[in-house]
Write an enzyme that holds these catalytic residues in place. Structure first.
Site, PDB file in Angstrom:
ATOM      1  N   GLU A 106       0.734  -1.195   0.022  1.00  0.00           N
ATOM      2  CA  GLU A 106      -0.080  -0.153   0.253  1.00  0.00           C
ATOM      3  C   GLU A 106       0.760   1.355  -0.076  1.00  0.00           C
ATOM      4  OE1 GLU A 106      -3.738  -1.927   2.376  1.00  0.00           O
ATOM      5  OE2 GLU A 106      -2.215  -0.739   3.467  1.00  0.00           O
ATOM      6  N   GLY A 114     -12.520  -3.753   1.579  1.00  0.00           N
ATOM      7  CA  GLY A 114     -13.468  -4.479   1.004  1.00  0.00           C
ATOM      8  C   GLY A 114     -14.842  -3.620   0.365  1.00  0.00           C
ATOM      9  N   ILE A 156     -13.323  -8.757   6.992  1.00  0.00           N
ATOM     10  CA  ILE A 156     -14.770  -8.976   6.819  1.00  0.00           C
ATOM     11  C   ILE A 156     -14.610  -9.977   5.431  1.00  0.00           C
ATOM     12  CG2 ILE A 156     -17.019  -8.097   6.275  1.00  0.00           C
ATOM     13  CD1 ILE A 156     -15.863  -7.495   9.075  1.00  0.00           C
ATOM     14  N   MET A 205      -9.516  -1.616   7.878  1.00  0.00           N
ATOM     15  CA  MET A 205      -8.904  -1.776   9.331  1.00  0.00           C
ATOM     16  C   MET A 205      -8.154  -0.569  10.031  1.00  0.00           C
ATOM     17  SD  MET A 205      -8.191  -5.844   9.185  1.00  0.00           S
ATOM     18  CE  MET A 205      -7.746  -5.887  10.959  1.00  0.00           C
ATOM     19  N   GLU A 206      -8.105   0.533   9.505  1.00  0.00           N
ATOM     20  CA  GLU A 206      -7.262   1.677   9.894  1.00  0.00           C
ATOM     21  C   GLU A 206      -7.925   3.125  10.010  1.00  0.00           C
ATOM     22  OE1 GLU A 206      -4.998  -1.850   8.886  1.00  0.00           O
ATOM     23  OE2 GLU A 206      -5.639  -0.346   7.355  1.00  0.00           O
ATOM     24  N   ASP A 251     -11.418  -6.764  -2.594  1.00  0.00           N
ATOM     25  CA  ASP A 251     -12.148  -7.634  -2.596  1.00  0.00           C
ATOM     26  C   ASP A 251     -13.694  -7.081  -2.330  1.00  0.00           C
ATOM     27  OD1 ASP A 251     -12.849  -7.994   0.760  1.00  0.00           O
ATOM     28  OD2 ASP A 251     -10.721  -7.569   0.169  1.00  0.00           O
TER      29      ASP A 251
END
Length: 236
Positions: free
Chosen positions: A12, A78, A153, A174-175, A198
């Site tokens: 990333e 996601g 997830i 997640m951040e 995803d």
């Protein structure tokens, strides 16, 4: 103008670091901060590690040590929007925690105590991102709600529960909300830019491993195009 850029994983931030000039490195608490020039702007890029605690530590250190004028969170997510494909981009219109529940004390679902329910990105950063969209070619980008939690997830049952709480959610990761919350505390403007790796379903673990590099590249490209559009006088 100095811009902080945070990604959780090496794919990333790798393209951003490779494109930097005049780069210097400093490691604090095991986190490497790379300062230099990117797209004509002074930047500090760091790989925070995965999850809200890691992101909060990296964000706090970056703000305290480098005093950025704005913060960009980049990386993968996601997706929850049918019209977006893997590799497409979501620009935060707002950012929320999806795994926080202190509703027993009168707060909204997702709202941490003594914090706003949603963290709103800086208008000038969103404006610059929207100007950059035209240069993305076939990659599609939209503004939308990005939700954050300390879970990957991939369970349809959990996905449906999240959509019940946050029906307009465009992406989850997640951040972002942790970074946004730290920026809120310090008064630093922010934006979250995520490329889809995803679709937050049963295929997500396989898709993530297959497409994280693609998502990282597209998100990094969007960040560099945003930096080119950013007006140095439009801060705070």
């Amino acid at each position: 103008m100095k811009i902080g850029i945070i990604g959780a994983m090496e794919p990333e931030v790798a393209h951003l670091i490779a494109a930097m000039t005049n780069a210097t490195s400093q490691t604090i608490a095991g986190i490497e901060f790379i300062a230099g020039t990117l797209a004509g702007k002074d930047v500090v890029v760091t790989r925070s590690g995965i999850g809200k605690v890691a992101a909060s530590i990296a964000t706090t250190l970056l703000i305290e040590k480098y005093a950025p004028d704005a913060m960009i969170n980049t990386g993968s997510a996601g997706g929850f929007v049918d019209t977006l494909a893997i590799g497409d981009i979501v620009i935060s219109s707002e950012v929320r925690h999806h795994d926080v529940d202190v509703t027993a004390f009168g707060y909204e679902i997702g709202q941490m105590a003594q914090q706003p329910a949603a963290f709103i990105p800086a208008a000038h950063l969103v404006e610059a991102a929207n100007k950059a969209i035209a240069q993305l070619g076939e990659v599609k980008a939209i503004e939308g709600l990005i939700c954050t939690g300390d879970s990957f997830i991939c369970d349809p049952v959990r996905t449906q529960a999240m959509l019940k709480n946050f029906p307009t959610m465009a992406a989850c990761e997640m951040e972002g909300a942790a970074i946004a919350q730290v920026c809120h505390q310090f008064g630093v403007p922010f934006v979250v830019i995520r490329s889809l790796s995803d679709n937050a379903n049963n295929d997500s673990p396989v898709d993530f491993d297959s497409y994280i590099v693609k998502a990282g590249y597209h998100s990094a490209l969007m960040v560099m195009l945003l930096l080119e559009q950013l007006n140095p006088s439009a801060v705070k």
